[in-house]
Design an enzyme around this catalytic site. Sequence first.
Site, PDB file in Angstrom:
ATOM      1  CG  ASP A   1      -7.291  -2.982  -1.937  1.00  0.00           C
ATOM      2  OD1 ASP A   1      -7.668  -2.167  -1.186  1.00  0.00           O
ATOM      3  OD2 ASP A   1      -5.827  -3.972  -1.897  1.00  0.00           O
TER       4      ASP A   1
ATOM      5  CB  SER B   1      -0.872   0.267   0.884  1.00  0.00           C
ATOM      6  OG  SER B   1      -1.819   0.623   0.753  1.00  0.00           O
TER       7      SER B   1
ATOM      8  CG  HIS C   1      -5.731  -2.217   1.597  1.00  0.00           C
ATOM      9  ND1 HIS C   1      -5.387  -2.703  -0.123  1.00  0.00           N
ATOM     10  CD2 HIS C   1      -4.880  -1.996   2.289  1.00  0.00           C
ATOM     11  CE1 HIS C   1      -4.039  -1.427   0.193  1.00  0.00           C
ATOM     12  NE2 HIS C   1      -4.295  -0.981   1.283  1.00  0.00           N
TER      13      HIS C   1
END
Length: 281
Positions: free
Chosen positions: A226, A149, A259
Amino acid sequence: MSLKQIACNKSFGGLQKVFSHESSSLKCTMKFALYLPPEAESRKVPVIYWLSGLECTEQNFMTKAGAQQHAAVNNFILVIPDTSPRGCNIPGEDESYDFGTGAGFYVDATQDPWKTNYNMYSYITQELPFLINSEFPADPERQSIMGHSMGGHGALICYLKNPGKYRSVSAFSPICNPTQGPWGKKALKGYLGSDEESWKDYDATCLVAKYDGPPIDILIDQGTDDKFLEKELLPDNFVAACKEAQVPVVLQKREGYDHSYFYIATFIGEHFKHHAKYLNA
Ligand SMILES: N[C@@H](CCC(=O)N[C@@H](CSC=O)C(=O)NCC(=O)O)C(=O)O
């Protein structure tokens, strides 16, 4: 440069440690986690830097990803830094999860009041490797970088801005085009100011367009479920820019994954195999 060991646990025949030290680029006490594989007792081994995402410390990847088993069999040192300076007493540093503490965004800030401490780019690419190579059995010629991320963004920009410094790169659900997403815009404006041209120096999609270095082989991993995919991460923009620049990239889509670290733990072994191709060559 005084390193203080604050934890040590045996894991997969090696040692999972946590250290603190005084950082010259961040002007505060920082922690990092470090895994030493069994062979590091007798020789210098390759190093992988893992950069974590928003809200993380040095603990998240260390405790949730199950990476030690892969670092042990491949004989890689793993270095897991924190995601921002801590406790700098800057007004507003603890007001939101996506700016300030836990959200250093791997840039060198140019704006007050952040520029004295928020220099994560220099910390990751200069200060920390110097420390690791001086204090541990790390082979400075064999280092790679990966992240998740915000940390995936960090891994991509560190790799693209320093041709030849890292042998390989991979990223889980990276923020690929931060100049175009809300997290990225907020951070880049806050740390770098309102001149959007300066933001492009820290945007992988902009950087890959002008990449000029040794041949590269970028691995991006992305869960299809996600919740941040469409607004924040924008991997398709990066892939399009790679195609335009004729830079090879693999975007590995994972059906039904989100995620989280459950997703990262599922595929982390494949990323170690990717890095092993280059680090053990
Ligand atoms: N609380 C926020 C999102 C926070 C979040 O999901 N953080 C991720 C990284 S996101 C991008 O950098 C993370 O790694 N969290 C730590 C963990 O252990 O899972 C929200 O939901 O909006």
